[in-house]
Write a protein that holds these residues in place. Sequence first.
Motif: not given
Lengths: 311, 515, 595
Positions: B486-515
């Motif tokens: 199964v693929g894990v998918a996320n959708a995010w707004r353009a102003e979100v930087k540093g976000f990528k879906p990860n392989t672990g099915l969860t959302m990894w928010i530590r490195d996210v910033s808002l541009g």
Amino acid sequence: MFVILGRVLSSLGVLVAVSIVLFTLVHAIPVSPARVVLGGDASEEDIAEFERDNGLDRPVIVQYLSWAGGVMKGDLGRSLIDNTVIAVTISQTLPVTLELVLWSFCLALVIAVPLGVLSAYHEDRWIDHLARVVATLGVSIPTFWLGLMLIAWGAVGLGWFPAGGYVPWSAGAKPHLLSMTLPSVSLGLYYVAIISRMTRSSVGDVLMADHVRVSRAMGLSRGRILIYVLRNALSPVVTVAAMSFGYMFGWALIVEQVFTIPGMSRALLNAIFRRDYLVIVNVVLVITAMFLVANLIADLLYRWLDPRTAR
Amino acid sequence: MTDLNRRLLLKSAALAAGLDLIRIPGAFAQDGTLNIALPNNPSTLDPIQTSNHDAMAISNAIFENLLEVDLDGNVVPSLAHKLPVINDEATRFTFDLRDDVVFQNGAKFTAEDVKYSYEYMLDPKNRSVRRTLFAPIKEIVIESPTRIVFNLSQPYRPWLQYMTKFMGIFPKGSREAKGDDAFKLAPADLGTGPGVFVTWQPDSHIELKRNPNYWRKGVPAWSRVMARIVPEDATRLAYLMTGQAHIISSPPPRDFERLKTTPGIQTGSKVAIGGMWFMQTNTKRAPFDDVNFRKAVSCAIDRKSIAKDVFYGLLDATATPAPTGVSYYNAEADKAVGYDPEKAKAFLAKSKYADKAEFELLVPSIPYLFDAKDGALVMQSQLAKIGIQMKITPMEQPQILTRAIAGTQVACLLPLMAPSDPTFIIQICFTNNQIMSKSSGYTNPELDAAIQESYKYTDAARLDPVLKKIQAILVEDCPNIFLGFVGVANAWRAEVKGFKPNTGLTMWIRDVSLG
Amino acid sequence: MQPEAAPPALLSVRDLTVAYGGRTAVQAVNLDIAPGEIVGLTGDSGSGKSTLGLALLGLARPPGRILAGEVRLSGADLLTLSEPQRRSLRGREVGLIVQNPRASLSPLHMIGEQIGAVLKAHLPLDGAAADARAVDLLRNLGLNDPERRAKAYPHEISGGMAQRVLIAMALGAGPRLLVADEPTSGLDVTIQAQFLDELWKTARDVGSAVLLMTQDLGIIANYCDRVLVMQDGAIVADDVTKRFFAAPRDVYSRTLLSLERVAPPVAPGDAAIVLEARGLSKSFRLRDGRKVLQAVDHADFVIGRGETLGLVGESGSGKTTVGRCLLRLIEPDAGEVLFEGRDMGRATPAELRRLRKRIQIVFQDPLDALDPRWTIRDIINEALERPDAARVSELLGFVGLDPAVAKLKPRALSAGAQQRVSIARAIAAEPALIVLDEPTSALTPLARVEIVRLLRDLQARLGSSYLFISHDLSTVEHLSHNVAVMYLGQIVEIGTREQIFRSPRHPYAKALLAAHLAPDPSRRRVDRIEDAKLAGEIPSPIDLPRGCYLAGRCPEAVASCRTQLQPLRTLRDGRQIRCTPVAERDGAKTDPVAA
């Protein structure tokens, strides 16, 4: 006075009966909450141990009595799944649901009663047709779909309202009311339909009554006749409104889900998914109690509206 | 109906975007709050009890462990400052710990805390749901405040993977001081992570604030995280459109393609190594007690068309228990029982059920992470083409699980979301005395040996051949019908930087910033 | 009064046409009413009377519409006025009273408030003045404690009082024309008479004209100056009352009045006793469990072979209960019923079944008594020993129905025909006695006449005895040989038809018969000296007084009446009466059976 006391007592009786039926039914669900708590890969021994620890291995009657004993003392128990105090859950979620239902209810009444009266007075004229269209839409649009359409229109399209979520009063009256608008509309529209139709037929019946004909023949003004008509037509409307009020708690489940409102109905839905027996029983009982209270109020209203029943 | 809803929602969103009505969300971003929307309300935030993947987005921001998985699926150091030193038998793991970490409560992080946390989790009376995953840990020895050794009772590689998701480090003595309920409901100041727990309104939202003393300098870039629980797919989408959420998880697959082209919205997906999807067939029950029948079913299913038409690319189609993109993927095995209608007919002809080719498939009536129903329908028609009648019975997920565990199902379709270790599901389904053993009814000493051997290796050079061999065995005996990952998918707004879906099915928010 | 020489008409209607959808209910009607004139308008059900009455106020019951014509009230055409102008004329110039007075008041508003609303609509009064005026009106209507009454709701006042309230409302603003549509239907005869007396007197006093619409020719004969007859939406006769009753020119009226011209039935010579009731009593416990309603109180009577006993009384008098006790549809508490010499009370179930074939009953509402899913043939066959098509045809022939109706279901028939089916079923087993419980009350006047004729014919042919229970004195007079008058469960007087109708002796029977409005303008009630009037209304049959039940209302009551039960005593002319003072004046012997 004794009649009211009797009604209160019989309502309590209904509550007890509902609690017994609920308790039995909920315990008949095949999957144990232990499975939910301990996860899919828990062993049979773990599950047996969990059930023993939480008293789920006792006969249902014993579980019921121990729970009922707690309720008498004001202790509704704790969730089996996350061990939260159920009374706290209810005290946090009930006001939210109650407010949602009240708004929807007021909205429904404010629109439905005048609409019903107008369409009864102007049978087969444009206002009546309009009311019929509203009613047909109201009963046939699923609440769920209506909610999504309102989000698409009011939140995503126009950007006037939030797409969901509950903003508490403490965050300001305007954001709070904005957050309640779309949910209230989507919960209320169905009842606009039901109540306006009921009002229309009830007012229509009264308009055909001898005393209205006589009042016209006596040359009374339209306003005066409207007073007679309304009061006479209200009893069935009160019945339907009281039932609607009760049903709204059920439908709030869908609205709270669509609009992400942390109300009691949503807590119930979660509890059902999680086999959280005690939460299910307690929340359904609270909803039942709301229903009974609505009917009790309707009863008192009757007495006030109709001196014939006031004995 | 729901399809229509979302399309309408997207259409109106596109219209709004055209009119510049999708607001760059002033109120939401100005104070540095990151808003995310999750579909499920967590049942607990305790790192040793978490089973729900949505909750991990939060618990992983609060608690950390010695290692973590990076966005590309690699295990990398976290509280350990480098990867562990492992002996040849893979029974002794030595970790060197960072010296610059403080807990959110200000206490310094040392080996004592690691030992305390693991021992607490391993103690059966504390009932960690994931205790069994770490059972081979025999002994934990502190060599110095910054060096700790784990001695295992047997070679056991996977625990390094498991610790990245199902375990976290908390301060020594904190359980006794705060109680389990605090970990579960309000784990304030108990972790080392970037987010400090503020409040949790069940069914509504969870709020975290930035950890000012976080050991990684410069992160996080946000001042607050507001994680809202939005169960309804379309509503979650609306949250994204209106800017009420910056990132959403699990956008509905059928809208995913369209979201990709929606202005102001970005999307990403990644195959989850632990998200194996397969038909759990019972080899102890007719007709799956016949290997030829199982292979006939496997060859009859066109996984690629299901991946494309039903899951809109969010499924990595494969007939072998390994994603196509990993180094240990066995292409030959995939081909052996992959889609081939002629082969399927031949297998069916060879089977003893050629005349009475029918079975019942249990499918979850309410989707969990993933809606299997549409896929089941397509399979039904594909099977019908080679003459196999499949009856679909919708059932509630916990009930299916109960049946599968008891081994009373004939076949069921239940996505198992597992830790990202390649042998986890294989072990629990196809070796003795495991939770799902009875669901397959299949064991094979050769397979057991291969799994045990794999536990010794942590490097791809030695591990991959064993994993390929495991696939070959499983494809030969074909105990279950593997469908894909199964693929894990996320959708995010353009102003979100540093976000990528990860392989672990969860959302990894530590490195996210808002541009 | 000479219509030709009448002063300019108060109401003048020309070519008035009202239709419901495509169906014309009132067809080009012309009529004039002079000031102060009381005009009767009669006609069968559905002839358009009520529609006409409403149209006179410019109203129509939806979906009806006034299509054409003019309604001139003191010269101005009501139909050309605007709605507010019409509204101001209604109530002020023309008032309306409809049947069922209680339903004519809003049940949820106090009567004082409702009267006040009408007054305020037409007179320059403020709220307080209107309320005060309403109380005055109630006082003038003879209500005691009018302030309290004004605060009563319609359900708290009696039907008679509700009528007076309605008259007060209708006449409160002093209209010169009053339209009264069946104002007394469904009322007991004494209350009907009281109400009409009141209406007549008030109208005469204030000089209002009245258009009185009724199916009861007795009312017209007693109170109206002129008669209009309506048929199929048109006025087919218009005549001065005396001349009308002397020689009705239209078929409808002639048919209705035809019974008056046929001699009442002659009692058979040998009166072998078919049924005898002795001390029959029945009480009901009310729902609260404490109060007891004495429905029948020691009823004694006999019915001879081929004879009809008419049982009359007002609502609540217990007459229906007597009928049901005879068949043991209701189990009596005490007393015995001897049928053809056998005590019904001691009959075994098998005997009772056989006896029940010999006593049949016909109910008031035929639709209630006939299973709507069965055909007429099934219904009659059920009463026969075994299905017999020829017998069914014969029975249908007996009751004047085409045997072809046998294949129909009850709803396909008119109410009159349904009642004939009930009668056919009743005579199927050739009973010795038929209990007829208000069999004509649900019928139109024309159908009523037909049924009365049929019952007479059947009695002549089959020799059955009837117990005819009715509140309609005219019908009783047309059918009965003997008549018993009931009051609050007791038979107060029983005698031959001539005795009861010509010279009743019991004060209650006198009052009841005085209230009887015969369709004969030479016996007008308003011309008679009121000697038989009773005070007040019938008390509740619960908690009855100790002595004579009538004592409180009776002009002839003496002190002992209030304390002593009155026995039924036989007078010298053979009738029996439950009134000691009257009996003693007559010098009656003491009756062997004391009540």
